[in-house]
Design an enzyme around this catalytic site. Structure first.
Site, PDB file in Angstrom:
ATOM      1  CB  CYS A  97      -0.915   0.097   1.416  1.00 54.84           C
ATOM      2  SG  CYS A  97      -1.965   1.691   1.965  1.00 54.84           S
ATOM      3  CB  CYS A 100       0.117   1.699   4.251  1.00 53.92           C
ATOM      4  SG  CYS A 100      -1.322   1.849   4.143  1.00 53.92           S
TER       5      CYS A 100
END
Length: 180
Positions: A97, A100
């Site tokens: 991600c 993230c």
């Protein structure tokens, strides 16, 4: 001899050939079928190139980085989050991600800045499907604040967030739960 050929003891060294160029052609509206596999040529790269290394993000106590974030899994969730006497900010993440990874430094800062008032933990999305299903985590990263074993109302936040907005978000939540 042209400038592109080099000589060595073993003979002439030639530069590697360039990949073939595919030319576009006019297509009539009636023939929009995809091209066949045989119409594509593959270019095989030169040998001797270094392989691409897979990069894994690690954090806090789990990664040995000295940060204030602990990475937990489903088996530790109840003890660490639900039975905690302090508020716990849970960040659902994944190694693949991008957002993230983008907020990771801000989260590390947050864990250090608020270490007296709250606990910050990370949960890997891919390794903990039961928690993902139970807490209905649809986007990553997802932040959820827990107090007294329950999710604080309106504490859920999805997506990347700046350090300033993260501080505002957390300050408003911590102020509201300390008053209630």
């Amino acid at each position: 001899m042209d400038g592109a050929t080099l000589l060595s003891n073993a003979g002439a060294l030639l530069p590697p050939p360039l990949p073939p160029v595919r030319r576009a052609r006019a297509v009539s509206a009636g023939s929009l079928a995809p091209p066949s596999k045989s119409s594509f040529r593959t270019w095989r790269g030169r040998t001797g190139l270094a392989p691409v290394r897979k990069f894994t993000w690690r954090c806090g106590a789990a990664g040995g980085g000295g940060g204030g974030i602990t990475e937990i899994d489903e088996s530790q969730f109840s003890e660490t989050v639900l039975k905690s006497d302090r508020p716990v900010l849970v960040e659902f993440i994944a190694n693949w991600c991008g957002p993230c990874r983008l907020i990771s430094p801000a989260m590390e800062w947050l864990a250090q800045e608020y270490k007296e008032r709250l606990i910050v933990v990370k949960i890997d999305h891919d390794a903990n499907p039961k928690l993902i299903e139970e807490y209905k985590v649809y986007g990553l990263p997802t932040l959820i604040l827990f107090k007294n074993g329950k999710e604080v109302l309106e504490s859920r936040r999805e997506g990347a967030i700046t350090k300033v907005k993260l501080k505002e978000y957390l300050d408003s939540l911590l102020d509201s739960i300390s008053v209630a």
